[in-house]
Scaffold this motif. Structure first.
Motif, PDB file in Angstrom:
ATOM      1  N   ARG A  37      -1.734  -8.269 -32.903  1.00 17.10           N
ATOM      2  CA  ARG A  37      -3.166  -8.048 -33.842  1.00 17.10           C
ATOM      3  C   ARG A  37      -4.546  -7.728 -32.863  1.00 17.10           C
ATOM      4  O   ARG A  37      -5.191  -6.842 -33.556  1.00 17.10           O
ATOM      5  CB  ARG A  37      -3.460  -9.561 -34.550  1.00 17.10           C
ATOM      6  N   ARG A  38      -4.530  -8.005 -31.789  1.00 14.58           N
ATOM      7  CA  ARG A  38      -5.584  -7.841 -30.872  1.00 14.58           C
ATOM      8  C   ARG A  38      -5.872  -6.217 -30.669  1.00 14.58           C
ATOM      9  O   ARG A  38      -6.561  -5.578 -30.825  1.00 14.58           O
ATOM     10  CB  ARG A  38      -5.591  -8.622 -29.479  1.00 14.58           C
ATOM     11  N   GLN A  39      -4.582  -5.613 -30.464  1.00 19.46           N
ATOM     12  CA  GLN A  39      -4.482  -4.294 -30.017  1.00 19.46           C
ATOM     13  C   GLN A  39      -4.660  -3.442 -31.469  1.00 19.46           C
ATOM     14  O   GLN A  39      -5.475  -2.444 -31.141  1.00 19.46           O
ATOM     15  CB  GLN A  39      -3.234  -4.113 -29.516  1.00 19.46           C
ATOM     16  N   ALA A  40      -4.527  -3.975 -32.350  1.00 16.83           N
ATOM     17  CA  ALA A  40      -4.523  -3.199 -33.739  1.00 16.83           C
ATOM     18  C   ALA A  40      -6.069  -3.166 -33.791  1.00 16.83           C
ATOM     19  O   ALA A  40      -6.656  -2.055 -34.415  1.00 16.83           O
ATOM     20  CB  ALA A  40      -3.758  -3.837 -35.098  1.00 16.83           C
ATOM     21  N   LEU A  41      -6.788  -4.398 -33.693  1.00 15.77           N
ATOM     22  CA  LEU A  41      -8.039  -4.360 -33.990  1.00 15.77           C
ATOM     23  C   LEU A  41      -8.946  -3.526 -32.900  1.00 15.77           C
ATOM     24  O   LEU A  41      -9.921  -3.088 -33.347  1.00 15.77           O
ATOM     25  CB  LEU A  41      -8.674  -5.771 -33.981  1.00 15.77           C
ATOM     26  N   ARG A  42      -8.543  -3.628 -31.690  1.00 12.35           N
ATOM     27  CA  ARG A  42      -8.982  -2.924 -30.678  1.00 12.35           C
ATOM     28  C   ARG A  42      -9.038  -1.356 -30.864  1.00 12.35           C
ATOM     29  O   ARG A  42      -9.940  -0.814 -30.907  1.00 12.35           O
ATOM     30  CB  ARG A  42      -8.365  -3.356 -29.322  1.00 12.35           C
ATOM     31  N   LEU A  43      -7.986  -0.920 -31.304  1.00  9.80           N
ATOM     32  CA  LEU A  43      -7.812   0.500 -31.758  1.00  9.80           C
ATOM     33  C   LEU A  43      -8.744   0.851 -32.943  1.00  9.80           C
ATOM     34  O   LEU A  43      -9.169   1.895 -32.921  1.00  9.80           O
ATOM     35  CB  LEU A  43      -6.288   0.744 -31.844  1.00  9.80           C
ATOM     36  N   ALA A  44      -8.633  -0.084 -33.973  1.00  6.13           N
ATOM     37  CA  ALA A  44      -9.638   0.261 -35.082  1.00  6.13           C
ATOM     38  C   ALA A  44     -10.931   0.271 -34.663  1.00  6.13           C
ATOM     39  O   ALA A  44     -11.583   1.102 -35.140  1.00  6.13           O
ATOM     40  CB  ALA A  44      -9.114  -0.575 -36.206  1.00  6.13           C
ATOM     41  N   PRO A  74      -7.400   3.711 -38.785  1.00  2.83           N
ATOM     42  CA  PRO A  74      -7.833   2.421 -38.373  1.00  2.83           C
ATOM     43  C   PRO A  74      -8.359   1.248 -39.524  1.00  2.83           C
ATOM     44  O   PRO A  74      -7.949   0.374 -39.190  1.00  2.83           O
ATOM     45  CB  PRO A  74      -9.486   3.022 -38.000  1.00  2.83           C
ATOM     46  N   GLU A  75      -8.107   2.026 -40.819  1.00  6.21           N
ATOM     47  CA  GLU A  75      -8.269   1.150 -41.788  1.00  6.21           C
ATOM     48  C   GLU A  75      -6.889   0.338 -42.117  1.00  6.21           C
ATOM     49  O   GLU A  75      -7.022  -0.690 -42.401  1.00  6.21           O
ATOM     50  CB  GLU A  75      -8.713   1.926 -43.242  1.00  6.21           C
ATOM     51  N   GLY A  76      -5.691   1.155 -42.036  1.00  8.90           N
ATOM     52  CA  GLY A  76      -4.384   0.549 -41.824  1.00  8.90           C
ATOM     53  C   GLY A  76      -4.213  -0.615 -40.979  1.00  8.90           C
ATOM     54  O   GLY A  76      -3.628  -1.417 -41.062  1.00  8.90           O
ATOM     55  N   LEU A  77      -4.932   0.082 -39.620  1.00  7.16           N
ATOM     56  CA  LEU A  77      -4.730  -1.318 -38.316  1.00  7.16           C
ATOM     57  C   LEU A  77      -5.417  -2.456 -38.823  1.00  7.16           C
ATOM     58  O   LEU A  77      -4.901  -3.460 -38.730  1.00  7.16           O
ATOM     59  CB  LEU A  77      -5.199  -0.457 -37.063  1.00  7.16           C
ATOM     60  N   ARG A  78      -6.482  -2.479 -39.339  1.00  7.28           N
ATOM     61  CA  ARG A  78      -7.308  -3.461 -39.693  1.00  7.28           C
ATOM     62  C   ARG A  78      -6.961  -4.254 -41.072  1.00  7.28           C
ATOM     63  O   ARG A  78      -6.726  -5.584 -40.928  1.00  7.28           O
ATOM     64  CB  ARG A  78      -8.778  -3.081 -40.079  1.00  7.28           C
ATOM     65  N   ALA A  79      -6.416  -3.572 -42.008  1.00 10.75           N
ATOM     66  CA  ALA A  79      -5.648  -4.216 -42.957  1.00 10.75           C
ATOM     67  C   ALA A  79      -4.425  -5.037 -42.572  1.00 10.75           C
ATOM     68  O   ALA A  79      -4.413  -6.197 -43.164  1.00 10.75           O
ATOM     69  CB  ALA A  79      -5.242  -3.113 -44.004  1.00 10.75           C
ATOM     70  N   TRP A  80      -3.523  -4.605 -41.631  1.00  7.95           N
ATOM     71  CA  TRP A  80      -2.553  -5.388 -41.258  1.00  7.95           C
ATOM     72  C   TRP A  80      -2.909  -6.459 -40.455  1.00  7.95           C
ATOM     73  O   TRP A  80      -2.284  -7.699 -40.763  1.00  7.95           O
ATOM     74  CB  TRP A  80      -1.565  -4.268 -40.309  1.00  7.95           C
TER      75      TRP A  80
END
Length: 150
Positions: A37-44, A74-80
């Motif tokens: 989750r941290r990586q998803a938000l960092r990338l987004a 980025p929106e997909g990463l944040r949504a997940w």
């Protein structure tokens, strides 16, 4: 090695080439999910600007940045990362010995980023689940955004 350790990794694929952006080995599934989750938000959040500073917890390194050309990935990463139901699905998959996967795509370039977590010794978790009589449902990520595939 503990009875069941976990690994998480983030990869990117574009033009037939795959690149490993980073990964971590941790002692439990909650830490796998926390790292992913941290990586998803960092990338987004890094889309179009500098990435936030790395986190010192568990001395785990953060992944290398990716430049997206659109906002779908980025929106997909944040949504997940923000969807409690999808997080619960991922935890259940890891608990049953299956991998938890998320792939987001940047349609403008064909870039695909995959976040994955899995148990190092999945056969033990599956054996335990089977011997307990509890079913091990397959992990199927629900999607609310066309950029999500899983």
């Amino acid at each position: 090695m503990r009875d069941l350790d976990y690994v998480a990794a983030v990869t990117v694929r574009a033009g037939g080439r795959a690149l490993w952006l980073g990964g971590v080995s941790v002692p439990n599934r909650r830490l796998v999910l926390r790292w992913l989750r941290r990586q998803a938000l960092r990338l987004a959040d890094g889309h179009g600007r500098d990435l936030p500073a790395s986190s010192p917890w568990l001395r785990a390194r953060d992944v290398r940045p990716v430049t997206f050309h659109g906002s779908d990935a980025p929106e997909g990463l944040r949504a997940w990362a923000g969807d409690d139901d999808l997080q619960d699905d991922a935890i259940r998959a890891l608990e049953s010995g299956l991998p938890a996967l998320l792939t987001v795509a940047d349609p403008a370039t064909g870039l695909r980023v995959t976040l994955a977590g899995w148990p190092v010794q999945p056969h033990r978790a599956v054996d335990r689940a089977l011997s307990s009589g509890k079913p091990t449902p397959p992990y199927g990520a629900r999607t609310r955004n066309s950029a999500l595939a899983g």
